[in-house]
Design a protein around this motif. Sequence first.
Motif, PDB file in Angstrom:
ATOM      1  N   GLY A   1       9.812  12.425   8.613  1.00  0.00           N
ATOM      2  CA  GLY A   1       9.195  11.213   9.138  1.00  0.00           C
ATOM      3  C   GLY A   1       8.903  10.198   8.056  1.00  0.00           C
ATOM      4  N   GLU A   2       8.007   9.260   8.366  1.00  0.00           N
ATOM      5  CA  GLU A   2       7.656   8.194   7.434  1.00  0.00           C
ATOM      6  C   GLU A   2       6.157   8.181   7.200  1.00  0.00           C
ATOM      7  OE1 GLU A   2       8.402   4.297   9.069  1.00  0.00           O
ATOM      8  OE2 GLU A   2       8.123   5.034  11.104  1.00  0.00           O
ATOM      9  N   LEU A   3       5.766   7.593   6.097  1.00  0.00           N
ATOM     10  CA  LEU A   3       4.360   7.547   5.732  1.00  0.00           C
ATOM     11  C   LEU A   3       3.613   6.553   6.611  1.00  0.00           C
ATOM     12  CD1 LEU A   3       2.244   8.520   3.548  1.00  0.00           C
ATOM     13  CD2 LEU A   3       2.708   6.322   2.426  1.00  0.00           C
ATOM     14  N   ASN A   4       2.447   6.960   7.078  1.00  0.00           N
ATOM     15  CA  ASN A   4       1.544   6.042   7.760  1.00  0.00           C
ATOM     16  C   ASN A   4       0.623   5.459   6.687  1.00  0.00           C
ATOM     17  OD1 ASN A   4      -0.815   4.983   9.057  1.00  0.00           O
ATOM     18  ND2 ASN A   4      -0.275   6.121  10.907  1.00  0.00           N
ATOM     19  N   PRO A   5       0.721   4.157   6.373  1.00  0.00           N
ATOM     20  CA  PRO A   5      -0.047   3.582   5.276  1.00  0.00           C
ATOM     21  C   PRO A   5      -1.544   3.464   5.553  1.00  0.00           C
ATOM     22  CG  PRO A   5       1.185   1.876   6.406  1.00  0.00           C
ATOM     23  CD  PRO A   5       1.628   3.176   7.001  1.00  0.00           C
ATOM     24  N   GLU A   6      -1.965   3.769   6.765  1.00  0.00           N
ATOM     25  CA  GLU A   6      -3.393   3.742   7.076  1.00  0.00           C
ATOM     26  C   GLU A   6      -4.031   5.115   6.887  1.00  0.00           C
ATOM     27  OE1 GLU A   6      -3.885   2.152  10.983  1.00  0.00           O
ATOM     28  OE2 GLU A   6      -3.125   0.161  10.442  1.00  0.00           O
ATOM     29  N   THR A   7      -3.314   6.169   7.290  1.00  0.00           N
ATOM     30  CA  THR A   7      -3.867   7.527   7.182  1.00  0.00           C
ATOM     31  C   THR A   7      -3.306   8.299   5.996  1.00  0.00           C
ATOM     32  OG1 THR A   7      -2.123   8.486   8.569  1.00  0.00           O
ATOM     33  CG2 THR A   7      -4.066   7.584   9.696  1.00  0.00           C
ATOM     34  N   PHE A   8      -2.187   7.804   5.422  1.00  0.00           N
ATOM     35  CA  PHE A   8      -1.453   8.479   4.343  1.00  0.00           C
ATOM     36  C   PHE A   8      -0.992   9.869   4.771  1.00  0.00           C
ATOM     37  CE2 PHE A   8      -4.143   5.391   2.091  1.00  0.00           C
ATOM     38  CZ  PHE A   8      -3.137   4.634   1.531  1.00  0.00           C
ATOM     39  N   GLU A   9      -0.695   9.984   6.044  1.00  0.00           N
ATOM     40  CA  GLU A   9      -0.080  11.186   6.582  1.00  0.00           C
ATOM     41  C   GLU A   9       1.311  10.823   7.074  1.00  0.00           C
ATOM     42  OE1 GLU A   9      -2.707  12.662   9.582  1.00  0.00           O
ATOM     43  OE2 GLU A   9      -4.182  13.390   8.143  1.00  0.00           O
ATOM     44  N   ILE A  10       2.132  11.837   7.319  1.00  0.00           N
ATOM     45  CA  ILE A  10       3.499  11.592   7.769  1.00  0.00           C
ATOM     46  C   ILE A  10       3.534  11.445   9.287  1.00  0.00           C
ATOM     47  CG2 ILE A  10       5.847  12.518   7.902  1.00  0.00           C
ATOM     48  CD1 ILE A  10       5.279  14.025   5.310  1.00  0.00           C
TER      49      ILE A  10
ATOM     50  N   ASN B   1       4.303   9.539 -10.063  1.00  0.00           N
ATOM     51  CA  ASN B   1       3.744   9.599 -11.409  1.00  0.00           C
ATOM     52  C   ASN B   1       2.996  10.910 -11.645  1.00  0.00           C
ATOM     53  OD1 ASN B   1       2.997   8.273 -13.993  1.00  0.00           O
ATOM     54  ND2 ASN B   1       0.930   8.398 -13.136  1.00  0.00           N
ATOM     55  N   LYS B   2       2.281  11.399 -10.636  1.00  0.00           N
ATOM     56  CA  LYS B   2       1.526  12.647 -10.767  1.00  0.00           C
ATOM     57  C   LYS B   2       2.415  13.878 -10.689  1.00  0.00           C
ATOM     58  CE  LYS B   2      -1.392  11.793  -7.447  1.00  0.00           C
ATOM     59  NZ  LYS B   2      -2.526  11.930  -6.477  1.00  0.00           N
ATOM     60  N   ARG B   3       3.454  13.813  -9.861  1.00  0.00           N
ATOM     61  CA  ARG B   3       4.255  14.997  -9.566  1.00  0.00           C
ATOM     62  C   ARG B   3       5.448  15.185 -10.501  1.00  0.00           C
ATOM     63  NH1 ARG B   3       3.555  16.769  -4.080  1.00  0.00           N
ATOM     64  NH2 ARG B   3       1.941  15.569  -3.006  1.00  0.00           N
ATOM     65  N   THR B   4       5.885  14.136 -11.169  1.00  0.00           N
ATOM     66  CA  THR B   4       7.100  14.210 -11.982  1.00  0.00           C
ATOM     67  C   THR B   4       6.885  13.541 -13.338  1.00  0.00           C
ATOM     68  OG1 THR B   4       8.169  12.090 -11.424  1.00  0.00           O
ATOM     69  CG2 THR B   4       8.358  13.866  -9.808  1.00  0.00           C
ATOM     70  N   LYS B   5       7.921  13.590 -14.161  1.00  0.00           N
ATOM     71  CA  LYS B   5       7.894  12.901 -15.452  1.00  0.00           C
ATOM     72  C   LYS B   5       8.716  11.609 -15.401  1.00  0.00           C
ATOM     73  CE  LYS B   5       7.213  17.135 -18.136  1.00  0.00           C
ATOM     74  NZ  LYS B   5       7.731  18.018 -19.223  1.00  0.00           N
ATOM     75  N   VAL B   6       9.133  11.203 -14.209  1.00  0.00           N
ATOM     76  CA  VAL B   6       9.926   9.985 -14.057  1.00  0.00           C
ATOM     77  C   VAL B   6       9.046   8.769 -14.324  1.00  0.00           C
ATOM     78  CG1 VAL B   6      11.311   8.591 -12.476  1.00  0.00           C
ATOM     79  CG2 VAL B   6      11.428  11.099 -12.362  1.00  0.00           C
ATOM     80  N   GLU B   7       9.556   7.834 -15.119  1.00  0.00           N
ATOM     81  CA  GLU B   7       8.814   6.616 -15.420  1.00  0.00           C
ATOM     82  C   GLU B   7       8.836   5.675 -14.214  1.00  0.00           C
ATOM     83  OE1 GLU B   7       7.037   5.701 -18.068  1.00  0.00           O
ATOM     84  OE2 GLU B   7       7.385   7.619 -19.084  1.00  0.00           O
ATOM     85  N   VAL B   8       7.652   5.290 -13.771  1.00  0.00           N
ATOM     86  CA  VAL B   8       7.500   4.342 -12.665  1.00  0.00           C
ATOM     87  C   VAL B   8       6.468   3.293 -13.092  1.00  0.00           C
ATOM     88  CG1 VAL B   8       8.155   5.897 -10.790  1.00  0.00           C
ATOM     89  CG2 VAL B   8       5.789   5.906 -11.623  1.00  0.00           C
ATOM     90  N   PRO B   9       6.419   2.142 -12.414  1.00  0.00           N
ATOM     91  CA  PRO B   9       5.513   1.067 -12.840  1.00  0.00           C
ATOM     92  C   PRO B   9       4.046   1.344 -12.519  1.00  0.00           C
ATOM     93  CG  PRO B   9       6.724   0.404 -10.888  1.00  0.00           C
ATOM     94  CD  PRO B   9       7.315   1.699 -11.330  1.00  0.00           C
ATOM     95  N   ILE B  10       3.357   1.943 -13.475  1.00  0.00           N
ATOM     96  CA  ILE B  10       1.940   2.278 -13.391  1.00  0.00           C
ATOM     97  C   ILE B  10       1.182   1.515 -14.477  1.00  0.00           C
ATOM     98  CG2 ILE B  10       0.294   4.133 -13.865  1.00  0.00           C
ATOM     99  CD1 ILE B  10       1.307   4.471 -11.154  1.00  0.00           C
TER     100      ILE B  10
ATOM    101  N   VAL C   1       0.837  -1.204   0.000  1.00  0.00           N
ATOM    102  CA  VAL C   1       0.000   0.000   0.000  1.00  0.00           C
ATOM    103  C   VAL C   1       0.867   1.247   0.000  1.00  0.00           C
ATOM    104  CG1 VAL C   1      -1.677   1.329   1.352  1.00  0.00           C
ATOM    105  CG2 VAL C   1      -1.936  -1.148   1.128  1.00  0.00           C
ATOM    106  N   GLU C   2       1.902   1.202   0.805  1.00  0.00           N
ATOM    107  CA  GLU C   2       2.842   2.317   0.911  1.00  0.00           C
ATOM    108  C   GLU C   2       3.542   2.562  -0.430  1.00  0.00           C
ATOM    109  OE1 GLU C   2       5.230   3.197   4.899  1.00  0.00           O
ATOM    110  OE2 GLU C   2       6.176   1.666   3.679  1.00  0.00           O
ATOM    111  N   GLU C   3       4.019   1.481  -1.033  1.00  0.00           N
ATOM    112  CA  GLU C   3       4.725   1.616  -2.300  1.00  0.00           C
ATOM    113  C   GLU C   3       3.797   2.142  -3.398  1.00  0.00           C
ATOM    114  OE1 GLU C   3       8.222  -0.610  -4.557  1.00  0.00           O
ATOM    115  OE2 GLU C   3       6.538  -1.957  -4.152  1.00  0.00           O
ATOM    116  N   LYS C   4       2.565   1.657  -3.426  1.00  0.00           N
ATOM    117  CA  LYS C   4       1.589   2.139  -4.408  1.00  0.00           C
ATOM    118  C   LYS C   4       1.370   3.645  -4.257  1.00  0.00           C
ATOM    119  CE  LYS C   4      -3.328   1.574  -5.633  1.00  0.00           C
ATOM    120  NZ  LYS C   4      -3.237   1.158  -7.054  1.00  0.00           N
ATOM    121  N   TYR C   5       1.279   4.112  -3.005  1.00  0.00           N
ATOM    122  CA  TYR C   5       1.081   5.537  -2.741  1.00  0.00           C
ATOM    123  C   TYR C   5       2.247   6.356  -3.293  1.00  0.00           C
ATOM    124  CZ  TYR C   5       0.719   9.903  -0.096  1.00  0.00           C
ATOM    125  OH  TYR C   5       0.658  11.235   0.260  1.00  0.00           O
ATOM    126  N   PHE C   6       3.466   5.904  -3.024  1.00  0.00           N
ATOM    127  CA  PHE C   6       4.639   6.635  -3.499  1.00  0.00           C
ATOM    128  C   PHE C   6       4.706   6.632  -5.025  1.00  0.00           C
ATOM    129  CE2 PHE C   6       6.611   5.595   0.792  1.00  0.00           C
ATOM    130  CZ  PHE C   6       6.525   6.895   1.247  1.00  0.00           C
TER     131      PHE C   6
END
Length: 336
Positions: free
Chosen positions: A151-160, A79-88, A69-74
């Motif tokens: 900090g780190e991402l909380n995969p339940e709230t998607f907050e830091i 993908n939305k914020r940059t032009k870097v190719e990622v697995p979407i 879930v965390e990796e999907k969020y990142f």
Amino acid sequence: MTVKIIFASNKLGTIKNDQLQSMLDKHHLGKLISSNKTAFGAMGQTMFVSSTEGNFVLKGNPLYTGQLVEEKYFIENINKRTKVEVPIPYIIDDSEEIFGWSYSIMPLLQGEHINSEHLKTNLRFEDKIKIAESIAKTLSSFHSWRVEDFGELNPETFEIDRFKDSYYQWLFKRIMYWLEDAKKYSEITAEDIRWAETLLDESKEDFTNFFSPTFIMGDFKPGNFLVHSEDDSWQISGVFDFTNAYFADPVTDLIKMITYYLDNNEREISKHLLDVYCSNLKETESIKKRIKVHMLHQRVLDWGSAKATKMADWENELSFSKWVEAYTDSVESLLE
């Protein structure tokens, strides 16, 4: 969770073709043609899967709750914020009915690893320069994602989830913890401890006055990105494996590639990477001190892991501090 040091891994184990076909059927991804385990990255969690609908990567048996879930969020944010190719698209199946564990399935990106036997033999100096430039621009794109908290991402709230201590305290405690831990597997002297403490003390003010955390990949290394030649110019064609991503000092992301180039006697390539990355920054003096600490941090982890697993090519006569000092001095001189 991403900032935890995980030395163990959950391997995929034996996977049967009928299981892979069930996965492909579930996501309407065609008929299975072939599959094989990946040679790079993800600690044995990944497999290439080829079907009549394309080429994919299976990633499964998560290391911890929320990893996928965390990796999907990142990935989706990059993908939305940059032009870097990622697995979407990055598809997650939380059920365990097929493999006995949850998994993700994503498209296979084009390109090769720079440390593949083919590219290590065939890349020219000018190709490596172009790749270094592409790395610098890719990391700069990642680091344009600015946040307010370390900090780190909380995969339940998607907050830091902010570090309990200040970033300075968190990082320094972490370094000293793993330096003490390294005593279990190797000789770490009182002189080594004093040297590390002095280096940390010298950078205290620079970290205390650093207030610009960004997204960092946390594991930017040859095994986690691909390069491709287009119009006779090499560039990064895809980045993946965001398991170690969090929010902190962006300079952290430079360390593994600097180390890679230095270890391969490619100092000029390493300097070019730093020059391009730092070309639009105004805090070079602060970076010099912070980057030495980040180098110490990574070298502590590498030393402890190598000594614990008794890697033969890590046997040398240098003390820990002398060994790391060669890297911290090199990275400082690269910024001059």
